[in-house]
Design a protein around this motif. Structure first.
Motif, PDB file in Angstrom:
ATOM      1  N   UNK A 255       0.822  -1.207   0.000  1.00  0.00           N
ATOM      2  CA  UNK A 255       0.000   0.000   0.000  1.00  0.00           C
ATOM      3  C   UNK A 255       0.855   1.257   0.000  1.00  0.00           C
ATOM      4  N   UNK A 256       2.008   1.205   0.666  1.00  0.00           N
ATOM      5  CA  UNK A 256       2.908   2.358   0.669  1.00  0.00           C
ATOM      6  C   UNK A 256       3.437   2.625  -0.740  1.00  0.00           C
ATOM      7  N   UNK A 257       3.737   1.542  -1.470  1.00  0.00           N
ATOM      8  CA  UNK A 257       4.196   1.696  -2.855  1.00  0.00           C
ATOM      9  C   UNK A 257       3.114   2.358  -3.699  1.00  0.00           C
ATOM     10  N   UNK A 258       1.867   1.954  -3.479  1.00  0.00           N
ATOM     11  CA  UNK A 258       0.758   2.555  -4.218  1.00  0.00           C
ATOM     12  C   UNK A 258       0.688   4.054  -3.965  1.00  0.00           C
ATOM     13  N   UNK A 259       0.846   4.455  -2.707  1.00  0.00           N
ATOM     14  CA  UNK A 259       0.790   5.878  -2.353  1.00  0.00           C
ATOM     15  C   UNK A 259       1.944   6.653  -2.993  1.00  0.00           C
ATOM     16  N   UNK A 260       3.142   6.069  -2.961  1.00  0.00           N
ATOM     17  CA  UNK A 260       4.317   6.746  -3.517  1.00  0.00           C
ATOM     18  C   UNK A 260       4.185   6.925  -5.020  1.00  0.00           C
ATOM     19  N   UNK A 261       3.807   5.841  -5.715  1.00  0.00           N
ATOM     20  CA  UNK A 261       3.682   5.926  -7.169  1.00  0.00           C
ATOM     21  C   UNK A 261       2.524   6.846  -7.574  1.00  0.00           C
ATOM     22  N   UNK A 262       1.452   6.838  -6.794  1.00  0.00           N
ATOM     23  CA  UNK A 262       0.335   7.736  -7.083  1.00  0.00           C
ATOM     24  C   UNK A 262       0.777   9.191  -6.962  1.00  0.00           C
ATOM     25  N   UNK A 263       1.554   9.486  -5.924  1.00  0.00           N
ATOM     26  CA  UNK A 263       2.071  10.837  -5.756  1.00  0.00           C
ATOM     27  C   UNK A 263       2.936  11.267  -6.923  1.00  0.00           C
ATOM     28  N   UNK A 264       3.728  10.339  -7.447  1.00  0.00           N
ATOM     29  CA  UNK A 264       4.595  10.648  -8.585  1.00  0.00           C
ATOM     30  C   UNK A 264       3.773  10.928  -9.846  1.00  0.00           C
ATOM     31  N   UNK A 265       2.767  10.113 -10.078  1.00  0.00           N
ATOM     32  CA  UNK A 265       1.907  10.313 -11.252  1.00  0.00           C
ATOM     33  C   UNK A 265       1.202  11.671 -11.177  1.00  0.00           C
ATOM     34  N   UNK A 266       0.668  11.993 -10.017  1.00  0.00           N
ATOM     35  CA  UNK A 266      -0.029  13.270  -9.851  1.00  0.00           C
ATOM     36  C   UNK A 266       0.926  14.436 -10.057  1.00  0.00           C
ATOM     37  N   UNK A 267       2.134  14.319  -9.526  1.00  0.00           N
ATOM     38  CA  UNK A 267       3.121  15.387  -9.690  1.00  0.00           C
ATOM     39  C   UNK A 267       3.416  15.645 -11.170  1.00  0.00           C
TER      40      UNK A 267
ATOM     41  N   UNK B 189      -9.971  18.508  -9.108  1.00  0.00           N
ATOM     42  CA  UNK B 189     -10.789  17.314  -9.280  1.00  0.00           C
ATOM     43  C   UNK B 189     -10.119  16.307 -10.210  1.00  0.00           C
ATOM     44  N   UNK B 190      -9.572  16.787 -11.308  1.00  0.00           N
ATOM     45  CA  UNK B 190      -8.933  15.871 -12.243  1.00  0.00           C
ATOM     46  C   UNK B 190      -7.773  15.122 -11.629  1.00  0.00           C
ATOM     47  N   UNK B 191      -6.858  15.867 -10.974  1.00  0.00           N
ATOM     48  CA  UNK B 191      -5.706  15.231 -10.343  1.00  0.00           C
ATOM     49  C   UNK B 191      -6.124  14.353  -9.170  1.00  0.00           C
ATOM     50  N   UNK B 192      -7.180  14.758  -8.467  1.00  0.00           N
ATOM     51  CA  UNK B 192      -7.679  13.932  -7.376  1.00  0.00           C
ATOM     52  C   UNK B 192      -8.191  12.593  -7.902  1.00  0.00           C
ATOM     53  N   UNK B 193      -8.873  12.625  -9.031  1.00  0.00           N
ATOM     54  CA  UNK B 193      -9.358  11.383  -9.619  1.00  0.00           C
ATOM     55  C   UNK B 193      -8.203  10.514 -10.121  1.00  0.00           C
ATOM     56  N   UNK B 194      -7.143  11.141 -10.630  1.00  0.00           N
ATOM     57  CA  UNK B 194      -5.945  10.367 -10.994  1.00  0.00           C
ATOM     58  C   UNK B 194      -5.398   9.683  -9.755  1.00  0.00           C
TER      59      UNK B 194
ATOM     60  N   UNK C  58      -3.463  11.599 -22.866  1.00  0.00           N
ATOM     61  CA  UNK C  58      -4.079  10.272 -22.758  1.00  0.00           C
ATOM     62  C   UNK C  58      -4.572  10.012 -21.335  1.00  0.00           C
ATOM     63  N   UNK C  59      -3.750  10.390 -20.349  1.00  0.00           N
ATOM     64  CA  UNK C  59      -4.133  10.184 -18.950  1.00  0.00           C
ATOM     65  C   UNK C  59      -5.372  11.003 -18.605  1.00  0.00           C
ATOM     66  N   UNK C  60      -5.406  12.268 -19.041  1.00  0.00           N
ATOM     67  CA  UNK C  60      -6.528  13.133 -18.704  1.00  0.00           C
ATOM     68  C   UNK C  60      -7.815  12.720 -19.435  1.00  0.00           C
ATOM     69  N   UNK C  61      -7.691  12.201 -20.656  1.00  0.00           N
ATOM     70  CA  UNK C  61      -8.870  11.690 -21.360  1.00  0.00           C
ATOM     71  C   UNK C  61      -9.435  10.482 -20.618  1.00  0.00           C
ATOM     72  N   UNK C  62      -8.545   9.643 -20.142  1.00  0.00           N
ATOM     73  CA  UNK C  62      -8.967   8.496 -19.338  1.00  0.00           C
ATOM     74  C   UNK C  62      -9.710   8.962 -18.087  1.00  0.00           C
ATOM     75  N   UNK C  63      -9.171   9.981 -17.411  1.00  0.00           N
ATOM     76  CA  UNK C  63      -9.816  10.514 -16.212  1.00  0.00           C
ATOM     77  C   UNK C  63     -11.204  11.047 -16.548  1.00  0.00           C
ATOM     78  N   UNK C  64     -11.327  11.758 -17.681  1.00  0.00           N
ATOM     79  CA  UNK C  64     -12.623  12.302 -18.092  1.00  0.00           C
ATOM     80  C   UNK C  64     -13.640  11.187 -18.310  1.00  0.00           C
TER      81      UNK C  64
END
Length: 507
Positions: free
Chosen positions: A29-41, A294-299, A340-346
């Motif tokens: 779960x920690x890895x998930x949080x770290x990688x999620x933070x990187x993607x959002x950044x 909202x967009x980054x939160x959904x990512x 591509x990432x943002x279209x997926x989020x939409x």
């Protein structure tokens, strides 16, 4: 039957998933949080630069704001895993002030907006969220998805043809990879794969570096150089107040959306004043302020699976490291990957169930109207706050009209000791929408001289109803008729005693 190892695995509740302490004990779960933070950044960088351009300020101001907002809200916010940073709504509100008075007045307005948000937060403004109907929330989500998609359209116009197959490849990865494995967030894989293809193939396509210059130093203390006078306050006050309300509305709506996605509850009051604290900190570091994204939160929450404050904090930290230390690497990321990432989020954010023919057929027309009004106004104005306000107003009008029709007036007549006597029995809630029609329900000219209005099945809600009753009794008086009003409950009686005959006889 012997128990399997699976039988002994503890059940992890949604609340435990939000716990930073519990997450630190779990490497997965920690890895998930770290990688999620990187993607959002990575996703924040072009957005922050774009919003800076909208506001009319240097891109570094937007980037620093995204860093300070994310890091601060990770500690003081009330919704774990929600991302706050520089946003387009705030940029639109504040842009006229930048154009007319410059950056110092703009930053002073950001600080004052933060103060307003703290005051609104501790005064309980978050409790107003309960008055936002579900149909407005659905419209908010759908409008958000449309705006996210529309924001990517410019990145697909007037670009080299190679951009399109790269975007398609990114969409294939982001939709297909989770069906194979969730070990690594699909958006991160999209960014890495498309960047590698772009670099090794030396493709001449738009990159993050084309959006603007990245900062090369850390943010520092910034004291706006404005005179501390009443004139300054008059200049920045309207912009700060508008920024405070827009930021709070978007943040609280986003928090409610994340609550639904994660099946958990958040502390809305804390989130409200936390946004204020984050904006104050951001202002004093020279940032442009912001609110929940909202967009980054959904990512972060939906695409990457993050659930704690760790991802929010790391999103800010990674953002600063990427733009200050690894700016050269970040600048070569193709915009096609982020598109591509943002279209997926939409696509993932849009409530497709809400527009299915079967749903529309079952849903009351008033509910559909409210949803459509929210979507249309939001998309037309590019302002989620305005759309939500209009949606709530439409919902209130629709509700008032619907409830008004539930009031019934039944007339009976009897003869007592040779005298005719009419009784009107009123059932339903009496307020401005229904009481205005109440006046027309009586036969003033033909009724006998003894009339009783029975309100056992009613409740008086406002001054409009008291005024209507006064008008009715006054109209009967002009015809020489005595009226007795009976059956009022205690609250209605107190209201009539307080306001009766003090509002005029208009109707």
């Amino acid at each position: 039957m012997a128990a399997t190892p699976l039988d002994h695995q503890p059940v992890i509740t949604p609340e435990q998933l939000q716990s930073v302490r519990e997450t630190r004990k779990s490497p997965g779960r920690l890895k998930t949080e770290v990688l999620a933070g990187l993607v959002v950044a990575l996703a924040l960088i072009p957005e922050a630069i774009a919003f800076s351009i909208i506001a009319g300020v240097d891109p570094r101001i937007g980037l620093f704001a995204s860093f300070t907002m994310a890091v601060t809200i990770a500690f003081v916010g009330g919704r774990p895993a929600m991302i706050s940073a520089a946003t387009g709504a705030i940029a639109l509100v504040i842009a006229p002030l930048v154009a007319s008075h410059g950056v110092d007045y703009f930053v002073a307005a950001v600080v004052l907006a933060g103060v307003f948000q703290v005051i609104l937060g501790v005064s309980g403004v978050a409790r107003l969220m309960r008055f936002i109907p579900r149909s407005v929330m659905v419209g908010f989500v759908n409008a958000l998805a449309i705006l996210i998609f529309m924001s990517q359209v410019p990145e697909l116009l007037g670009v080299p043809l190679l951009v399109y197959p790269l975007v398609v490849l990114g969409l294939v990865i982001v939709f297909g990879l989770p069906k194979i494995t969730r070990a690594v967030p699909a958006p991160l894989v999209v960014i890495v794969v498309l960047t590698a293809i772009t670099v090794f193939a030396a493709l001449a396509i738009p990159t993050v570096g084309d959006k603007g210059e990245l900062p090369s130093s850390l943010p520092g203390l910034f004291i706006p150089n404005v005179p501390l006078t009443l004139e300054t306050l008059q200049i920045i006050f309207p912009f700060a107040l508008a920024m405070a309300f827009v930021g709070l509305l978007e943040s609280l709506m986003t928090a409610k959306l994340v609550d639904d996605v994660t099946d958990t509850r958040s502390h809305k009051t804390r989130e409200a004043w936390g946004q204020g604290v984050a904006n104050i900190v951001t202002g004093f570091t020279g940032g442009m302020g912001g609110c929940a994204m909202i967009g980054q939160t959904m990512i972060n929450v939906k695409a990457s699976g993050a659930r704690t404050r760790i991802s929010t904090f790391l999103a800010g930290v990674f953002l600063l490291i990427l733009v200050v230390v690894l700016g050269g690497v970040v600048s070569v990321i193709p915009m096609a990957a982020l598109v591509a990432v943002m279209i997926f989020v939409a696509i993932a954010t849009f409530d497709w169930h809400s527009i299915q023919p079967s749903t529309l057929k079952r849903m009351p027309k008033s509910e559909t109207t409210v949803m459509l009004a929210t979507v249309i106004v939001t998309v037309a104005t590019h302002n989620l706050a305005i759309g939500v306000v209009v949606g709530v107003v439409v919902a209130m009008v629709a509700f008032a009209r619907r409830v008004a029709h539930f009031v019934t007036v039944d007339r009976t007549e009897e003869t007592i000791n040779g005298d005719r006597h009419a009784t009107y029995t009123v059932n339903g809630e009496l307020f401005f929408a229904s009481s205005n029609d109440l006046y027309t329900q009586f036969d003033y000219a033909t009724d006998p001289h003894q009339v009783t209005i029975d309100l056992h099945g009613s409740h008086l809600w406002d001054a409009s109803t008291i005024a209507a009753l006064d008008a009715i009794t006054e109209k009967y008086r002009t015809h020489g008729t005595d009226v007795a009003i009976v059956g009022l409950n205690e609250a209605s009686t107190m209201m009539r005693e307080r306001l009766g005959r003090k509002l005029g006889a208009g109707h």
